[in-house]
Write an enzyme that holds these catalytic residues in place. Structure first.
Site, PDB file in Angstrom:
ATOM      1  N   SER A 151      32.858  39.888  45.718  1.00  0.00           N
ATOM      2  CA  SER A 151      33.804  39.684  44.603  1.00  0.00           C
ATOM      3  C   SER A 151      33.268  38.658  44.064  1.00  0.00           C
ATOM      4  O   SER A 151      32.365  37.642  44.640  1.00  0.00           O
ATOM      5  CB  SER A 151      34.832  39.633  45.212  1.00  0.00           C
ATOM      6  OG  SER A 151      35.727  39.350  43.360  1.00  0.00           O
ATOM      7  N   TYR A 164      42.237  35.366  49.075  1.00  0.00           N
ATOM      8  CA  TYR A 164      41.257  36.502  48.593  1.00  0.00           C
ATOM      9  C   TYR A 164      39.679  36.374  48.049  1.00  0.00           C
ATOM     10  O   TYR A 164      38.760  36.018  48.600  1.00  0.00           O
ATOM     11  CB  TYR A 164      41.567  37.713  47.713  1.00  0.00           C
ATOM     12  CG  TYR A 164      40.609  38.846  47.097  1.00  0.00           C
ATOM     13  CD1 TYR A 164      40.691  39.931  47.331  1.00  0.00           C
ATOM     14  CD2 TYR A 164      40.139  38.476  45.725  1.00  0.00           C
ATOM     15  CE1 TYR A 164      39.911  40.480  47.286  1.00  0.00           C
ATOM     16  CE2 TYR A 164      38.885  39.536  45.141  1.00  0.00           C
ATOM     17  CZ  TYR A 164      38.645  40.473  46.470  1.00  0.00           C
ATOM     18  OH  TYR A 164      37.813  41.734  45.516  1.00  0.00           O
TER      19      TYR A 164
END
Length: 259
Positions: A151, A164
């Protein structure tokens, strides 16, 4: 005019490929695209109904696919998904390790250990377990291509997403390490770093038009990404067109990390 050689190589005809998280979002679009380019796809997901729907869409379009229900954090399940691909399609040419979650939000001082462990386990340990199962087979055959979904949070911080961001930084580091270790064995490992992409999960987050408009305006390109745009990068990295690409960290983010 004939297509450039590189484009011809994006043809995936006959390749046996695994896609984890293939039941929805980027995994769904990748599964459909890879199959349309001729790959034999093993769609892996914990959500059986979604995974079987993906397979049905592929087979209805004339492609080849099978579904395997698996928890990517479970060693036996990871081994079973590889075995299923090898048994059904005669080998394993590549894998798109795409499954993951965003996890809970919050600042570290208020963040529970349970939420931290859940996100790290699925996103980072899941990548490790999947990679290990795939590499154990690929190192015997002496070739293969693996693509991990990280990501833009693997490069930059996002407010209130400590687990995350940490997990995706971990995926980036793991990708580089494994790429260096396995390149001499003929195995290529790379990572895709999507920006804000309109997956079903994102659609829930952006149900508020104001919030969605704010997110779009934050992108230099002026819009959010589409899952099929991530899938195209995965297809290229899994193809022979990217034969000299090893340990690459590819942002597909509309310019966010360049701004």
């Amino acid at each position: 005019m004939a297509a450039p050689v590189g484009y011809e190589k994006v043809d995936l005809t006959g390749k046996s490929l695994i896609v984890t998280g293939g039941g929805s979002g980027m995994g769904l679009e990748a599964s459909l695209l890879l199959a349309s380019r001729g790959a034999k796809v093993t769609v892996v997901d914990l959500a059986e109904e979604n995974g079987r729907k993906t397979v049905a869409r592929i087979t209805e379009a004339g492609g080849t696919a099978q579904f395997v229900k698996a928890d990517i954090t479970n060693e036996d399940d990871a081994a079973a998904m590889v075995e299923a691909a090898v048994t059904a399609y005669g080998g394993l040419d590549g894998a798109f390790n795409n499954a993951g979650i965003i996890g809970a939000g919050g600042k570290i001082s208020d963040y529970s250990l349970a939420d931290w462990n859940k996100t790290l386990t699925i996103n980072l340990t899941g990548a490790f377990v999947s990679l290990r199962a795939e590499l154990r087979y690929m190192e015997k055959q002496g070739y293969g291509s693996i693509v991990n979904t990280a990501s833009t949070a693997g490069l930059i911080a996002y407010p209130n997403l400590p687990a995350y961001v940490a997990s995706k930084h971990g995926v980036v580091g793991l990708t580089k390490q494994v790429a260096v270790d396995y390149a001499p064995l003929g195995i290529r490992v790379n990572a895709i770093l999507p920006g804000s992409t309109m997956t079903p999960l994102a659609e829930e987050s952006f149900a508020d038009p104001e919030l969605k408009a704010k997110a779009e305006s934050a992108q230099p390109i002026g819009r959010l990404g589409q899952p099929e745009e991530i899938a195209e990068m995965a297809a290229w990295l899994l193809s022979d067109a990217s034969s000299f690409v090893v340990g690459g960290i590819f942002t597909v983010d509309g310019g966010v990390t360049a701004a």
